[in-house]
Scaffold this motif. Structure first.
Motif, PDB file in Angstrom:
ATOM      1  N   GLN A  37       0.614  -1.231   0.051  1.00  0.00           N
ATOM      2  CA  GLN A  37       0.070  -0.134   0.075  1.00  0.00           C
ATOM      3  C   GLN A  37       0.909   1.148   0.185  1.00  0.00           C
ATOM      4  OE1 GLN A  37      -2.639  -0.257   3.449  1.00  0.00           O
ATOM      5  NE2 GLN A  37      -3.887  -1.825   2.416  1.00  0.00           N
ATOM      6  N   GLU A  38       1.861   1.223   0.632  1.00  0.00           N
ATOM      7  CA  GLU A  38       2.799   2.501   0.777  1.00  0.00           C
ATOM      8  C   GLU A  38       3.213   2.897  -0.834  1.00  0.00           C
ATOM      9  OE1 GLU A  38       4.724  -0.315   2.669  1.00  0.00           O
ATOM     10  OE2 GLU A  38       2.704  -0.142   3.640  1.00  0.00           O
ATOM     11  N   ILE A  39       3.685   1.889  -1.623  1.00  0.00           N
ATOM     12  CA  ILE A  39       4.221   1.982  -2.799  1.00  0.00           C
ATOM     13  C   ILE A  39       3.295   2.527  -3.702  1.00  0.00           C
ATOM     14  CG2 ILE A  39       5.918   1.148  -4.589  1.00  0.00           C
ATOM     15  CD1 ILE A  39       7.047  -0.738  -2.581  1.00  0.00           C
ATOM     16  N   HIS A  40       2.276   1.546  -4.112  1.00  0.00           N
ATOM     17  CA  HIS A  40       1.275   1.482  -5.128  1.00  0.00           C
ATOM     18  C   HIS A  40      -0.212   2.171  -4.751  1.00  0.00           C
ATOM     19  CE1 HIS A  40       4.003  -0.134  -7.892  1.00  0.00           C
ATOM     20  NE2 HIS A  40       4.249  -1.550  -6.829  1.00  0.00           N
ATOM     21  N   GLY A  41      -0.372   2.104  -3.588  1.00  0.00           N
ATOM     22  CA  GLY A  41      -1.662   2.354  -2.975  1.00  0.00           C
ATOM     23  C   GLY A  41      -2.692   1.222  -3.089  1.00  0.00           C
ATOM     24  N   GLU A  42      -3.832   1.422  -2.515  1.00  0.00           N
ATOM     25  CA  GLU A  42      -4.701   0.166  -2.460  1.00  0.00           C
ATOM     26  C   GLU A  42      -5.460  -0.060  -3.873  1.00  0.00           C
ATOM     27  OE1 GLU A  42      -8.536  -0.542   0.600  1.00  0.00           O
ATOM     28  OE2 GLU A  42      -6.537  -0.308   1.419  1.00  0.00           O
ATOM     29  N   GLU A  43      -5.697   0.858  -4.611  1.00  0.00           N
ATOM     30  CA  GLU A  43      -6.676   0.777  -5.617  1.00  0.00           C
ATOM     31  C   GLU A  43      -5.767  -0.279  -6.664  1.00  0.00           C
ATOM     32  OE1 GLU A  43      -9.697   1.773  -6.284  1.00  0.00           O
ATOM     33  OE2 GLU A  43      -9.807   2.031  -4.096  1.00  0.00           O
ATOM     34  N   VAL A  44      -4.482  -0.266  -6.719  1.00  0.00           N
ATOM     35  CA  VAL A  44      -3.902  -1.063  -7.717  1.00  0.00           C
ATOM     36  C   VAL A  44      -4.283  -2.641  -7.734  1.00  0.00           C
ATOM     37  CG1 VAL A  44      -1.555  -1.757  -8.845  1.00  0.00           C
ATOM     38  CG2 VAL A  44      -1.923   0.542  -8.062  1.00  0.00           C
ATOM     39  N   GLY A  45      -4.383  -2.966  -6.473  1.00  0.00           N
ATOM     40  CA  GLY A  45      -4.758  -4.450  -6.269  1.00  0.00           C
ATOM     41  C   GLY A  45      -6.041  -4.708  -6.694  1.00  0.00           C
ATOM     42  N   ARG A  46      -6.973  -3.727  -6.472  1.00  0.00           N
ATOM     43  CA  ARG A  46      -8.494  -3.976  -6.848  1.00  0.00           C
ATOM     44  C   ARG A  46      -8.426  -3.832  -8.439  1.00  0.00           C
ATOM     45  NH1 ARG A  46     -13.401  -2.779  -7.587  1.00  0.00           N
ATOM     46  NH2 ARG A  46     -14.778  -2.622  -6.182  1.00  0.00           N
ATOM     47  N   THR A  47      -7.554  -2.899  -9.024  1.00  0.00           N
ATOM     48  CA  THR A  47      -7.664  -2.912 -10.353  1.00  0.00           C
ATOM     49  C   THR A  47      -7.159  -4.190 -11.076  1.00  0.00           C
ATOM     50  OG1 THR A  47      -7.054  -0.547 -10.158  1.00  0.00           O
ATOM     51  CG2 THR A  47      -7.105  -1.509 -12.488  1.00  0.00           C
ATOM     52  N   ASN A  48      -6.240  -4.875 -10.468  1.00  0.00           N
ATOM     53  CA  ASN A  48      -5.786  -6.298 -11.013  1.00  0.00           C
ATOM     54  C   ASN A  48      -6.823  -7.123 -10.874  1.00  0.00           C
ATOM     55  OD1 ASN A  48      -3.243  -5.132 -11.757  1.00  0.00           O
ATOM     56  ND2 ASN A  48      -2.295  -5.746  -9.702  1.00  0.00           N
ATOM     57  N   ARG A  49      -7.625  -7.362  -9.682  1.00  0.00           N
ATOM     58  CA  ARG A  49      -8.657  -8.071  -9.718  1.00  0.00           C
ATOM     59  C   ARG A  49      -9.550  -7.886 -10.592  1.00  0.00           C
ATOM     60  NH1 ARG A  49      -9.560  -9.008  -3.301  1.00  0.00           N
ATOM     61  NH2 ARG A  49      -7.530  -9.981  -2.782  1.00  0.00           N
ATOM     62  N   GLU A  50     -10.073  -6.470 -10.896  1.00  0.00           N
ATOM     63  CA  GLU A  50     -11.061  -6.190 -11.759  1.00  0.00           C
ATOM     64  C   GLU A  50     -10.840  -6.584 -13.202  1.00  0.00           C
ATOM     65  OE1 GLU A  50     -11.490  -1.965 -11.408  1.00  0.00           O
ATOM     66  OE2 GLU A  50     -12.981  -2.198  -9.635  1.00  0.00           O
ATOM     67  N   MET A  51      -9.641  -6.613 -13.561  1.00  0.00           N
ATOM     68  CA  MET A  51      -8.981  -7.031 -15.025  1.00  0.00           C
ATOM     69  C   MET A  51      -9.152  -8.503 -15.082  1.00  0.00           C
ATOM     70  SD  MET A  51      -5.259  -6.717 -16.652  1.00  0.00           S
ATOM     71  CE  MET A  51      -4.709  -7.878 -15.381  1.00  0.00           C
ATOM     72  N   ILE A  52      -8.761  -9.482 -14.075  1.00  0.00           N
ATOM     73  CA  ILE A  52      -8.798 -10.709 -13.969  1.00  0.00           C
ATOM     74  C   ILE A  52     -10.360 -11.101 -14.185  1.00  0.00           C
ATOM     75  CG2 ILE A  52      -8.605 -12.955 -12.544  1.00  0.00           C
ATOM     76  CD1 ILE A  52      -6.285 -11.348 -11.404  1.00  0.00           C
ATOM     77  N   LEU A  53     -11.450 -10.394 -13.299  1.00  0.00           N
ATOM     78  CA  LEU A  53     -12.706 -10.990 -13.478  1.00  0.00           C
ATOM     79  C   LEU A  53     -13.462 -10.490 -14.561  1.00  0.00           C
ATOM     80  CD1 LEU A  53     -14.090 -10.051  -9.701  1.00  0.00           C
ATOM     81  CD2 LEU A  53     -13.206 -12.366 -10.751  1.00  0.00           C
ATOM     82  N   PHE A  54     -12.846  -9.420 -15.326  1.00  0.00           N
ATOM     83  CA  PHE A  54     -13.388  -8.992 -16.654  1.00  0.00           C
ATOM     84  C   PHE A  54     -13.077  -9.933 -17.622  1.00  0.00           C
ATOM     85  CE2 PHE A  54     -12.401  -6.994 -20.807  1.00  0.00           C
ATOM     86  CZ  PHE A  54     -13.695  -6.334 -21.035  1.00  0.00           C
ATOM     87  N   ARG A  55     -11.720 -10.582 -17.605  1.00  0.00           N
ATOM     88  CA  ARG A  55     -11.585 -11.466 -18.423  1.00  0.00           C
ATOM     89  C   ARG A  55     -12.176 -12.852 -18.386  1.00  0.00           C
ATOM     90  NH1 ARG A  55     -10.728 -11.473 -23.108  1.00  0.00           N
ATOM     91  NH2 ARG A  55     -10.264 -13.616 -23.701  1.00  0.00           N
ATOM     92  N   ALA A  56     -12.686 -13.094 -16.953  1.00  0.00           N
ATOM     93  CA  ALA A  56     -13.343 -14.420 -16.697  1.00  0.00           C
ATOM     94  C   ALA A  56     -14.701 -14.050 -17.311  1.00  0.00           C
ATOM     95  CB  ALA A  56     -13.261 -14.544 -15.152  1.00  0.00           C
ATOM     96  N   ASN A  57     -15.195 -13.073 -17.148  1.00  0.00           N
ATOM     97  CA  ASN A  57     -16.536 -12.621 -17.627  1.00  0.00           C
ATOM     98  C   ASN A  57     -16.478 -13.018 -19.163  1.00  0.00           C
ATOM     99  OD1 ASN A  57     -17.893 -12.232 -15.519  1.00  0.00           O
ATOM    100  ND2 ASN A  57     -17.649 -10.181 -15.303  1.00  0.00           N
ATOM    101  N   ARG A  58     -15.376 -12.244 -19.856  1.00  0.00           N
ATOM    102  CA  ARG A  58     -15.405 -12.508 -21.386  1.00  0.00           C
ATOM    103  C   ARG A  58     -15.421 -14.233 -21.574  1.00  0.00           C
ATOM    104  NH1 ARG A  58     -16.392  -8.435 -24.657  1.00  0.00           N
ATOM    105  NH2 ARG A  58     -14.760  -9.335 -26.083  1.00  0.00           N
ATOM    106  N   ILE A  59     -14.623 -14.920 -20.974  1.00  0.00           N
ATOM    107  CA  ILE A  59     -14.622 -16.175 -21.251  1.00  0.00           C
ATOM    108  C   ILE A  59     -15.839 -16.946 -21.038  1.00  0.00           C
ATOM    109  CG2 ILE A  59     -13.445 -18.439 -20.344  1.00  0.00           C
ATOM    110  CD1 ILE A  59     -11.020 -16.870 -19.650  1.00  0.00           C
ATOM    111  N   ALA A  60     -16.550 -16.634 -20.013  1.00  0.00           N
ATOM    112  CA  ALA A  60     -18.050 -17.177 -19.828  1.00  0.00           C
ATOM    113  C   ALA A  60     -18.873 -16.772 -20.847  1.00  0.00           C
ATOM    114  CB  ALA A  60     -18.551 -16.519 -18.307  1.00  0.00           C
ATOM    115  N   ILE A  61     -18.907 -15.548 -21.132  1.00  0.00           N
ATOM    116  CA  ILE A  61     -19.592 -15.117 -22.485  1.00  0.00           C
ATOM    117  C   ILE A  61     -19.480 -16.063 -23.691  1.00  0.00           C
ATOM    118  CG2 ILE A  61     -20.341 -13.090 -24.187  1.00  0.00           C
ATOM    119  CD1 ILE A  61     -19.930 -11.405 -21.448  1.00  0.00           C
TER     120      ILE A  61
END
Length: 116
Positions: A37-61
Motif C-alpha cells: 500500500q505504501e508504494i502503489h496504493g490500495e487501488e492497484v490491487g483492486r484494479t488487477n482483480r477487476e481485470m482478471i474478473l473482466f477477462r473471466a466474464n469474457r470467457i463465460a460469455i
C-alpha cells in the motif's frame, strides 16, 4: 484382478493434488496478491482483480454463459467464490499469463479446489 474405473482428467488432477498434499495454490496466491500500500496504493490491487474478473466474464460469455462476476466481486478473496467461478478465474489467469512475466506459464485447473 479388479478393473479400475476411468476417471476424468480434472477429477484425477484434483485427487492427485489432494493425496500428494500439495498445498500451494498459485491461483489463490496470484488472485489475492496486492502490491504494498505504501508504494502503489490500495487501488492497484483492486484494479488487477477487476481485470482478471473482466477477462473471466469474457470467457463465460464466449462459452455461452451469463456473466458470473459483478463489479463489487473484486473486493472478495479467492476462497469466497464458488468452484465454477474459480475455474473461470484460473482460465483468465492462464490467458493473462501470456501477456506478462508476473504469472507462471500455467496454473492447473486443480487449483479450483481449496484444501482448508
Amino acid at each position: 484382478m479388479e478393473q479400475l474405473s476411468k476417471m476424468p482428467f480434472k477429477e484425477f488432477s484434483i485427487d492427485w493434488r489432494t493425496k500428494a498434499k500439495i498445498s500451494s495454490n498459485n491461483a489463490a496466491r496470484f488472485f489475492n496478491m496486492n502490491p504494498l500500500q505504501e508504494i502503489h496504493g490500495e487501488e492497484v490491487g483492486r484494479t488487477n482483480r477487476e481485470m482478471i474478473l473482466f477477462r473471466a466474464n469474457r470467457i463465460a460469455i464466449k462459452n455461452g454463459d451469463k456473466k458470473p462476476f459483478r463489479e463489487n466481486d473484486a473486493d472478495k478473496n479467492y476462497v469466497d467464490f464458488t468452484e465454477e467461478q474459480r475455474v473461470l478465474i484460473i482460465d483468465a489467469l492462464n490467458e493473462i499469463s501470456h501477456f506478462g512475466r508476473n504469472l507462471p506459464a500455467f496454473i492447473p485447473i486443480a487449483d479450483c479446489r481449496i484444501n482448508i
